[in-house]
Design a protein around this motif. Structure first.
Motif, PDB file in Angstrom:
ATOM      1  N   ASN A 168      22.804  35.506  41.334  1.00 36.55           N
ATOM      2  CA  ASN A 168      21.353  35.627  41.531  1.00 36.55           C
ATOM      3  C   ASN A 168      20.915  37.073  41.714  1.00 36.55           C
ATOM      4  O   ASN A 168      19.922  37.512  41.140  1.00 36.55           O
ATOM      5  N   ARG A 169      21.660  37.813  42.528  1.00 33.72           N
ATOM      6  CA  ARG A 169      21.281  39.217  42.757  1.00 33.72           C
ATOM      7  C   ARG A 169      21.417  40.045  41.478  1.00 33.72           C
ATOM      8  O   ARG A 169      20.581  40.882  41.193  1.00 33.72           O
ATOM      9  N   LEU A 170      22.491  39.812  40.723  1.00 35.79           N
ATOM     10  CA  LEU A 170      22.671  40.549  39.475  1.00 35.79           C
ATOM     11  C   LEU A 170      21.563  40.222  38.482  1.00 35.79           C
ATOM     12  O   LEU A 170      21.078  41.108  37.769  1.00 35.79           O
ATOM     13  N   SER A 171      21.124  38.977  38.462  1.00 36.99           N
ATOM     14  CA  SER A 171      20.013  38.599  37.582  1.00 36.99           C
ATOM     15  C   SER A 171      18.752  39.376  37.958  1.00 36.99           C
ATOM     16  O   SER A 171      18.041  39.890  37.085  1.00 36.99           O
ATOM     17  N   ARG A 172      18.461  39.480  39.262  1.00 39.63           N
ATOM     18  CA  ARG A 172      17.280  40.240  39.705  1.00 39.63           C
ATOM     19  C   ARG A 172      17.424  41.728  39.386  1.00 39.63           C
ATOM     20  O   ARG A 172      16.464  42.384  38.983  1.00 39.63           O
ATOM     21  N   ILE A 173      18.638  42.268  39.552  1.00 41.44           N
ATOM     22  CA  ILE A 173      18.885  43.687  39.245  1.00 41.44           C
ATOM     23  C   ILE A 173      18.641  43.946  37.759  1.00 41.44           C
ATOM     24  O   ILE A 173      17.971  44.920  37.388  1.00 41.44           O
ATOM     25  N   ARG A 174      19.155  43.079  36.918  1.00 38.53           N
ATOM     26  CA  ARG A 174      18.970  43.254  35.471  1.00 38.53           C
ATOM     27  C   ARG A 174      17.498  43.172  35.087  1.00 38.53           C
ATOM     28  O   ARG A 174      17.027  43.955  34.251  1.00 38.53           O
ATOM     29  N   THR A 175      16.778  42.242  35.672  1.00 36.80           N
ATOM     30  CA  THR A 175      15.336  42.123  35.389  1.00 36.80           C
ATOM     31  C   THR A 175      14.624  43.408  35.790  1.00 36.80           C
ATOM     32  O   THR A 175      13.777  43.924  35.048  1.00 36.80           O
ATOM     33  N   ARG A 176      14.962  43.933  36.946  1.00 37.76           N
ATOM     34  CA  ARG A 176      14.349  45.173  37.437  1.00 37.76           C
ATOM     35  C   ARG A 176      14.651  46.342  36.492  1.00 37.76           C
ATOM     36  O   ARG A 176      13.771  47.148  36.177  1.00 37.76           O
ATOM     37  N   LEU A 177      15.901  46.418  36.018  1.00 42.52           N
ATOM     38  CA  LEU A 177      16.281  47.513  35.120  1.00 42.52           C
ATOM     39  C   LEU A 177      15.649  47.361  33.742  1.00 42.52           C
ATOM     40  O   LEU A 177      15.309  48.360  33.105  1.00 42.52           O
ATOM     41  N   ARG A 178      15.488  46.120  33.265  1.00 41.82           N
ATOM     42  CA  ARG A 178      14.789  45.899  31.981  1.00 41.82           C
ATOM     43  C   ARG A 178      13.358  46.414  32.066  1.00 41.82           C
ATOM     44  O   ARG A 178      12.830  46.995  31.119  1.00 41.82           O
ATOM     45  N   THR A 179      12.720  46.188  33.205  1.00 42.72           N
ATOM     46  CA  THR A 179      11.346  46.664  33.400  1.00 42.72           C
ATOM     47  C   THR A 179      11.311  48.187  33.323  1.00 42.72           C
ATOM     48  O   THR A 179      10.419  48.764  32.676  1.00 42.72           O
TER      49      THR A 179
END
Length: 185
Positions: A168-179
């Protein structure tokens, strides 16, 4: 070892085709030099000529049982095999050279795009800045999974947290970095 008594090619071929290694050895000794020199003439390098010579005699050994010698000498047949083996070697070298040069052409950029390098450096800097703003656990998850290639389970074991936490945390990190990446383009 006793050499075969026969000295003519027809008798030696007949004996070799029935499995006589001695007869084949006599044929090899009689014709290895002319076959080698032909291979060298066709190929141009010593090591390839040696390989082609050996391949010629290997093919000859396998095909001897089916051979009907039409002349007094085995040499014309060996020359034909040698020519085919040399042609195969030349084609293989050409394919290898073409493949190697094509791979080298793909690996080397035709021009250096300074602007793209600056953009890439700026993007990398923004990503690293964004990662630096993460919590300590998120930074470790990013390092383990995104940078070092750990699986969720391995990262969870390393950090002492549940598999789902890492996922879950890695998914949020990736979303943040995509932004961050979308904002940069």
């Amino acid at each position: 070892m006793v050499e075969p008594a026969a000295t003519d090619d027809a008798t030696l071929v007949a004996q070799a085709s029935r499995g006589s290694e001695l007869a084949f050895r006599a044929l090899y000794r009689a014709y290895v030099r002319p076959v080698y020199w032909l291979a060298h003439e066709l190929i141009g390098t010593t090591s390839d000529a040696e390989d082609v010579t050996q391949e010629t005699f290997l093919v000859a050994w396998r095909k001897l049982p089916d051979l009907e010698l039409v002349s007094e000498s085995l040499l014309p047949w060996l020359v034909t095999i040698c020519r085919f083996q040399a042609a195969n070697r030349i084609r293989a070298r050409r394919r290898e050279r073409d493949h190697t040069s094509a791979a080298a052409d793909e690996a080397i950029p035709s021009t250096v795009n300074v602007e793209q390098q600056v953009v890439d450096a700026e993007l990398a800097e923004r990503i690293m800045s964004e990662v630096a703003g993460l919590s300590a656990i998120d930074q470790e998850i990013f390092r383990l999974c995104a940078t070092e290639g750990y699986t969720y389970s391995a990262a969870a074991d390393e950090l002492g947290v549940a598999h789902g936490v890492v996922r879950n945390r890695l998914s949020r990190i990736r979303t943040r970095l995509r932004t961050v990446m979308k904002e940069s383009t």
